[in-house]
Design a protein around this motif. Structure first.
Motif, short mmCIF file in Angstrom:
data_model
loop_
_atom_site.label_atom_id
_atom_site.label_comp_id
_atom_site.label_asym_id
_atom_site.label_seq_id
_atom_site.Cartn_x
_atom_site.Cartn_y
_atom_site.Cartn_z
N GLN A 165 -2.88 69.00 33.08
CA GLN A 165 -1.63 69.33 32.37
C GLN A 165 -1.12 68.13 31.57
N GLN A 168 -3.20 67.94 28.46
CA GLN A 168 -2.84 68.99 27.48
C GLN A 168 -1.51 68.68 26.80
N ASN A 169 -0.54 68.18 27.59
CA ASN A 169 0.77 67.84 27.02
C ASN A 169 0.65 66.72 25.98
N LEU A 170 -0.17 65.71 26.32
CA LEU A 170 -0.36 64.58 25.41
C LEU A 170 -1.07 65.01 24.12
N GLN A 172 -0.98 67.90 22.72
CA GLN A 172 0.01 68.63 21.92
C GLN A 172 0.98 67.66 21.25
N GLU A 173 1.50 66.73 22.06
CA GLU A 173 2.53 65.81 21.56
C GLU A 173 1.98 64.87 20.47
N LEU A 174 0.77 64.34 20.70
CA LEU A 174 0.21 63.35 19.77
C LEU A 174 -0.29 63.97 18.47
N ALA A 176 -0.01 67.36 17.22
CA ALA A 176 0.64 68.48 16.52
C ALA A 176 1.12 68.01 15.14
N HIS A 178 -0.80 66.90 12.81
CA HIS A 178 -1.72 65.90 12.23
C HIS A 178 -3.15 66.43 12.12
N ARG A 212 3.48 52.58 18.62
CA ARG A 212 3.61 53.15 19.97
C ARG A 212 2.42 52.73 20.82
N THR A 264 -0.76 54.56 16.96
CA THR A 264 -0.57 54.70 18.41
C THR A 264 -1.82 54.24 19.16
N GLU A 283 5.50 52.39 26.45
CA GLU A 283 5.88 53.27 27.57
C GLU A 283 4.76 53.29 28.62
#
Length: 367
Positions: A165, A168-170, A172-174, A176, A178, A212, A264, A283
């Motif tokens: 998960q 998958q979240n990363l 999407q976040e990174l 989307a 692009h 980042r 990043t 982070e």
């Protein structure tokens, strides 16, 4: 913009000598391959060319030697798309990798009559050098097997669904917004190496200009490399440019990804390349707290401490074999240095430099 970037593209690893020059030098217009034994001035010429080109304002990618990190095995002139590399250091450079490959024979500078009295000694030393490298690789492999034992305690406590998960979240976040229609191929490099003085890395310089930085924390077996592999595959699939940095100890593992267009980086920030956030845009992603059963460290404390000690001892032993290899290599090198006519080396360097200057001039807009 920084005028130089620093990498390794070969490593002394648990799987032997490992080369990433094929990927690092892919797609260049021209590659100059400098041939000849150690001590015939190749690294000196590469350093001289790098300094001269930096003085002219060219961006230079520097590829360091894992045996002597202050020496260069190769360079790429980013804007010209031209590479220069020590043929002994780069493994296989194939014809289809560049528009043109030019071999320059630094062995021409060698006075063989001065070398011949030492040939038998050199042969003996080469045998010793091979044995020192073999011992280093065998000992690194033993250390890797111990590291596998260490990982097992954490893998058993891991929640793989949570880890998936996070990936998958990363993704999407990174990525989307692009995505591009054509997939990309990642560029494969090392940011560090096992050297005769221990682990060495260029993480800070490679990430210093990025907006980042995601510092992955965790334990062996907590899914750091697996996460990076999923992100790299997704980036390639979605057409996002990615630099893929392999682990200098185990090249089957990944330690960092840089997405230049996203400005990043995400990297394994645990020993021997442990760093902590120190500026805006930094982070932490702690895989241990996010995916592991709480108390895993405490539950296996005695076993893990014993494994850590065995691992650390083997890594020190392997490093000592690399130091032995470096000392033997220096002895061999001394014979060749004594028999090399460095005025010929200077001429060869000037020959390459004048070709490069012509290419630089051709790039300048005409007045």
């Amino acid at each position: 913009m920084e005028k130089s970037s620093h990498y390794f593209a070969r490593g002394n690893t648990a799987h032997g000598a490992h080369f990433l020059y094929k990927s690092a030098f892919d797609g260049l217009n021209k590659i100059f391959v400098l041939t000849g034994p150690q001590g015939t001035g190749k690294s000196t010429a590469i350093r001289g060319l790098a300094d001269s080109l930096l003085d002219k304002g060219q961006h230079v990618q520097c590829f360091h030697s894992p045996l002597r990190p202050d020496e260069l095995d190769g360079i790429i002139l980013t804007d010209l798309k031209v590479g220069i590399v020590d043929g002994r250091a780069c493994g296989e450079i194939s014809e289809n990798q560049a528009g043109e490959i030019v071999f320059i024979e630094f062995g021409e500078a060698l006075d063989k009559s001065l070398l011949s009295p030492g040939l038998r000694t050199i042969e003996d030393l080469r045998g010793k050098l091979d044995r020192a490298y073999s011992k280093a690789y065998e000992t690194f492999l033993t250390a890797l097997r111990i590291h596998d034992e260490w990982e097992k305690y954490y893998i058993e406590s891991m929640d793989f669904m949570k880890a998936d998960q996070i990936a998958q979240n990363l993704i999407q976040e990174l990525f989307a917004g692009h995505e591009s229609h054509s997939p990309t191929v990642g560029r494969h490099l090392f940011f560090g190496a096992a050297t005769p003085k221990g682990a060495f890395d260029f993480i800070q310089s490679l990430t210093s200009r990025l907006e980042r930085r995601i510092f992955i924390k965790g334990r062996p077996g907590s899914g750091k490399s697996t996460l990076l592999k999923k992100l790299a595959a997704a980036a390639e699939n979605k057409g996002v440019e990615v630099q893929v940095f392999h682990c200098g100890f185990d090249p089957n593992s990944l330690d960092m990804l840089i997405f230049p267009t996203l400005r990043t980086a995400i990297f394994d920030s645990t020993a021997p390349h442990e760093y902590f956030p120190d500026r805006d845009g930094d982070e932490v992603l702690d895989m241990y707290s996010l995916t592991m059963d709480p108390g895993t460290d405490q539950a296996y404390s005695a076993q893990i401490t014993a494994i850590k000690e065995r691992y650390s001892a083997k890594m020190k032993e392997a490093t000592s074999f690399l130091a032995e290899a470096e000392a033997i290599d220096s002895q061999i090198k001394a014979y060749y240095v004594a028999a090399t006519n460095f005025s010929i080396v200077d001429e060869l360097q000037l020959q390459v430099e004048s070709e490069l200057n012509e290419l630089i001039d051709a790039m300048q807009p005409s007045k």
